[in-house]
Design a protein around this motif. Structure first.
Motif, PDB file in Angstrom:
ATOM      1  N   ALA A 276      -4.607  36.365   6.806  1.00 28.54           N
ATOM      2  CA  ALA A 276      -4.256  37.622   7.482  1.00 28.54           C
ATOM      3  C   ALA A 276      -5.079  37.788   8.758  1.00 28.54           C
ATOM      4  O   ALA A 276      -4.569  38.245   9.791  1.00 28.54           O
ATOM      5  CB  ALA A 276      -4.489  38.802   6.542  1.00 28.54           C
ATOM      6  N   ALA A 277      -6.354  37.396   8.685  1.00 30.34           N
ATOM      7  CA  ALA A 277      -7.219  37.483   9.867  1.00 30.34           C
ATOM      8  C   ALA A 277      -6.711  36.549  10.955  1.00 30.34           C
ATOM      9  O   ALA A 277      -6.650  36.920  12.141  1.00 30.34           O
ATOM     10  CB  ALA A 277      -8.657  37.133   9.490  1.00 30.34           C
ATOM     11  N   ILE A 278      -6.334  35.338  10.578  1.00 33.76           N
ATOM     12  CA  ILE A 278      -5.808  34.355  11.541  1.00 33.76           C
ATOM     13  C   ILE A 278      -4.579  34.910  12.253  1.00 33.76           C
ATOM     14  O   ILE A 278      -4.413  34.743  13.476  1.00 33.76           O
ATOM     15  CB  ILE A 278      -5.491  33.026  10.818  1.00 33.76           C
ATOM     16  N   ALA A 279      -3.740  35.604  11.526  1.00 37.09           N
ATOM     17  CA  ALA A 279      -2.528  36.184  12.123  1.00 37.09           C
ATOM     18  C   ALA A 279      -2.887  37.196  13.210  1.00 37.09           C
ATOM     19  O   ALA A 279      -2.240  37.241  14.267  1.00 37.09           O
ATOM     20  CB  ALA A 279      -1.679  36.845  11.041  1.00 37.09           C
ATOM     21  N   GLU A 280      -3.931  37.993  12.985  1.00 42.12           N
ATOM     22  CA  GLU A 280      -4.336  39.005  13.974  1.00 42.12           C
ATOM     23  C   GLU A 280      -4.932  38.352  15.218  1.00 42.12           C
ATOM     24  O   GLU A 280      -4.625  38.749  16.345  1.00 42.12           O
ATOM     25  CB  GLU A 280      -5.342  39.973  13.354  1.00 42.12           C
ATOM     26  N   PHE A 281      -5.757  37.334  15.003  1.00 36.91           N
ATOM     27  CA  PHE A 281      -6.371  36.655  16.157  1.00 36.91           C
ATOM     28  C   PHE A 281      -5.314  35.922  16.978  1.00 36.91           C
ATOM     29  O   PHE A 281      -5.403  35.866  18.213  1.00 36.91           O
ATOM     30  CB  PHE A 281      -7.466  35.701  15.687  1.00 36.91           C
ATOM     31  N   ASN A 282      -4.295  35.394  16.320  1.00 36.02           N
ATOM     32  CA  ASN A 282      -3.208  34.730  17.053  1.00 36.02           C
ATOM     33  C   ASN A 282      -2.392  35.727  17.875  1.00 36.02           C
ATOM     34  O   ASN A 282      -1.853  35.381  18.931  1.00 36.02           O
ATOM     35  CB  ASN A 282      -2.299  33.974  16.085  1.00 36.02           C
ATOM     36  N   LYS A 283      -2.293  36.961  17.409  1.00 39.11           N
ATOM     37  CA  LYS A 283      -1.600  38.000  18.194  1.00 39.11           C
ATOM     38  C   LYS A 283      -2.335  38.242  19.508  1.00 39.11           C
ATOM     39  O   LYS A 283      -1.709  38.459  20.553  1.00 39.11           O
ATOM     40  CB  LYS A 283      -1.534  39.307  17.393  1.00 39.11           C
ATOM     41  N   ILE A 284      -3.656  38.230  19.455  1.00 31.51           N
ATOM     42  CA  ILE A 284      -4.461  38.439  20.669  1.00 31.51           C
ATOM     43  C   ILE A 284      -4.206  37.302  21.649  1.00 31.51           C
ATOM     44  O   ILE A 284      -4.012  37.524  22.849  1.00 31.51           O
ATOM     45  CB  ILE A 284      -5.958  38.496  20.313  1.00 31.51           C
ATOM     46  N   ILE A 285      -4.202  36.066  21.139  1.00 30.23           N
ATOM     47  CA  ILE A 285      -3.970  34.900  21.995  1.00 30.23           C
ATOM     48  C   ILE A 285      -2.577  34.960  22.614  1.00 30.23           C
ATOM     49  O   ILE A 285      -2.388  34.642  23.796  1.00 30.23           O
ATOM     50  CB  ILE A 285      -4.161  33.608  21.179  1.00 30.23           C
ATOM     51  N   ALA A 286      -1.610  35.421  21.851  1.00 31.32           N
ATOM     52  CA  ALA A 286      -0.233  35.533  22.353  1.00 31.32           C
ATOM     53  C   ALA A 286      -0.125  36.546  23.482  1.00 31.32           C
ATOM     54  O   ALA A 286       0.691  36.378  24.407  1.00 31.32           O
ATOM     55  CB  ALA A 286       0.708  35.910  21.210  1.00 31.32           C
ATOM     56  N   LYS A 287      -0.949  37.582  23.421  1.00 33.88           N
ATOM     57  CA  LYS A 287      -0.934  38.600  24.479  1.00 33.88           C
ATOM     58  C   LYS A 287      -1.522  38.050  25.779  1.00 33.88           C
ATOM     59  O   LYS A 287      -1.231  38.551  26.864  1.00 33.88           O
ATOM     60  CB  LYS A 287      -1.723  39.842  24.047  1.00 33.88           C
ATOM     61  N   ASN A 288      -2.388  37.033  25.656  1.00 30.58           N
ATOM     62  CA  ASN A 288      -3.015  36.387  26.814  1.00 30.58           C
ATOM     63  C   ASN A 288      -3.643  37.406  27.764  1.00 30.58           C
ATOM     64  O   ASN A 288      -3.472  37.352  28.976  1.00 30.58           O
ATOM     65  CB  ASN A 288      -1.990  35.537  27.576  1.00 30.58           C
TER      66      ASN A 288
END
Length: 405
Positions: A300-312
């Motif tokens: 679940a944590a990985i999913a949140e951090f990937n959202k941040i990366i996607a926002k760039n």
């Protein structure tokens, strides 16, 4: 003998009183030269015979108003240059003297010596008209780093609304600028480390809809002091700030740190979810990721951090680092387990394979964080060093040299 001495004392007192009355008359006669008149009048302001007379203070205020008007006029003349120090000093003194005049009048009304105030209405009109200029004085002093004077002027702007002279002036009493100027007073007090003033003006300034967060931050710093603070009020202030100003990371970060330190991870998760529902920012996602990480809910944590990366946008390097943590630290748990096993143990061998697999997943994530923020070694330094030690001795030696170990 005693009677004679007593008579002499009475004569001296009478002479002194007459001298002060003479000072007032002399000052009046020099009103066309207000600076000179103000100096002449000074002794009468501290003499018991004249300091209780409203007229003495009225005159003192009038002289300061004349000085103020003369300097203020220069601001509107072509090429005119005012002495701002003199301008603001005379403004502050004018306020002080007219308020003392009103105080003396009220005393006489209360004693029955006067039926009603003689000077209040006119003085109140003058003070109300010039009151906005107190903020100009405060701003000038603040911008020049004179926080003591800035606090005086900002504080005066706020405090005078409670003076009896304005008790019938609803425009002054309901001035919508009061919370904003209270914020400025709080900031000046904060620069002076004047906790008493911070608490006083912060309690008003925190109610400003846009700038109130500044006052709340100052209040939180006072309450958060380990030696003189109040932990209950600190938490109350931080909560108030996070509710009123959810976009301010200061409050959200502090309240989340508090929840994590206290082990109240579910409370933290509930609050950050409510904030994200209103405004999904990279920072809020980052905080949520950390909470999930602390709960050991790594997927679940990985999913949140990937959202941040996607926002760039912001916190991308930090997100990559925390992604690395989601693999690196579970590996450390296995490393700890293996430290208690014999090398020939079958479980030891299986664990070594798991550690290597987790390190291989963490490695490119920390390397990406390093690429994005090479100077922020806390994001990647020791983690990569540990990984390279396990996976590649040449990379380990190169990084060790780079880190200066």
């Amino acid at each position: 003998m005693k009677k004679v001495l007593f008579t002499v004392a009475l004569m001296l007192t009478a002479c002194l009183a007459q001298a002060q009355v003479s000072v007032v008359k002399e000052a009046k006669s020099n009103k066309s030269k207000p600076e000179e008149a103000a100096k002449i009048l000074e002794p009468a302001l501290t003499n018991s015979e004249t300091a209780g007379d409203p007229e003495t203070w009225k005159l003192a205020g009038d002289f300061q108003k004349s000085i103020y008007d003369e300097e203020n006029m220069k601001l509107f003349l072509p090429g005119g240059k005012a002495d701002t120090t003199k301008l603001y000093n005379s403004l502050a003194k004018m306020y002080d003297y007219y308020l003392k005049c009103d105080e003396a009048e009220q005393s006489k009304v209360k004693s029955g010596e006067l039926k009603k105030p003689k000077y209040r209405k006119k003085n109140a009109e003058v003070l109300a008209k010039l009151r906005p200029n107190l903020t100009n004085g405060g701003s000038d002093y603040y911008n020049n780093g004179n926080y003591e004077k800035a606090l005086k002027f900002f504080g005066m702007f706020v405090d005078v609304v409670n003076e009896p002279i304005f008790e019938e002036n609803q425009v002054v009493k309901q001035d919508t600028l009061i919370p904003l100027i209270s914020c400025y007073a709080t900031l000046a007090a904060n620069s002076l480390k004047d906790n008493k003033a911070i608490l006083k003006y912060g309690a008003i300034g925190k109610n400003h809809k846009d700038e109130g967060y500044r006052a709340l931050m100052c209040l939180a710093e006072v309450y958060g002091n380990k030696e003189t603070g109040d932990s209950a009020k600190w938490l109350e202030t931080i909560k108030e700030g996070s509710e009123k100003f959810p976009k301010q990371e200061y409050f959200v970060g502090n309240i989340m740190d508090y929840y994590i330190q206290k082990g109240k991870l579910d409370d933290a998760l509930n609050q950050i979810n409510s904030l994200i529902a209103k405004n999904e920012t990279p920072y809020f996602l980052y905080v949520k990721g950390i909470i999930l990480y602390e709960k050991k809910q790594y997927d679940a944590a990985i999913a949140e951090f990937n959202k941040i990366i996607a926002k760039n946008a912001e916190l991308v390097a930090e997100a990559y680092s925390k992604l690395g943590d989601c693999y690196f630290f579970p590996a450390q748990t296995i490393v700890e387990e293996n430290s208690k096993l014999a090398i020939g143990d079958a479980k030891y061998t299986a664990n070594e394979a798991k550690i290597k697999d987790l390190y291989l997943k963490a490695k490119p994530l920390y390397e990406k964080a390093k690429q994005l923020k090479p100077d922020n070694k806390q994001l990647w330094g020791n983690y990569l060093l540990n990984i390279y030690w396990k996976l590649n001795k040449a990379e380990y030696e190169a990084l060790e040299k780079e880190l200066g170990y």
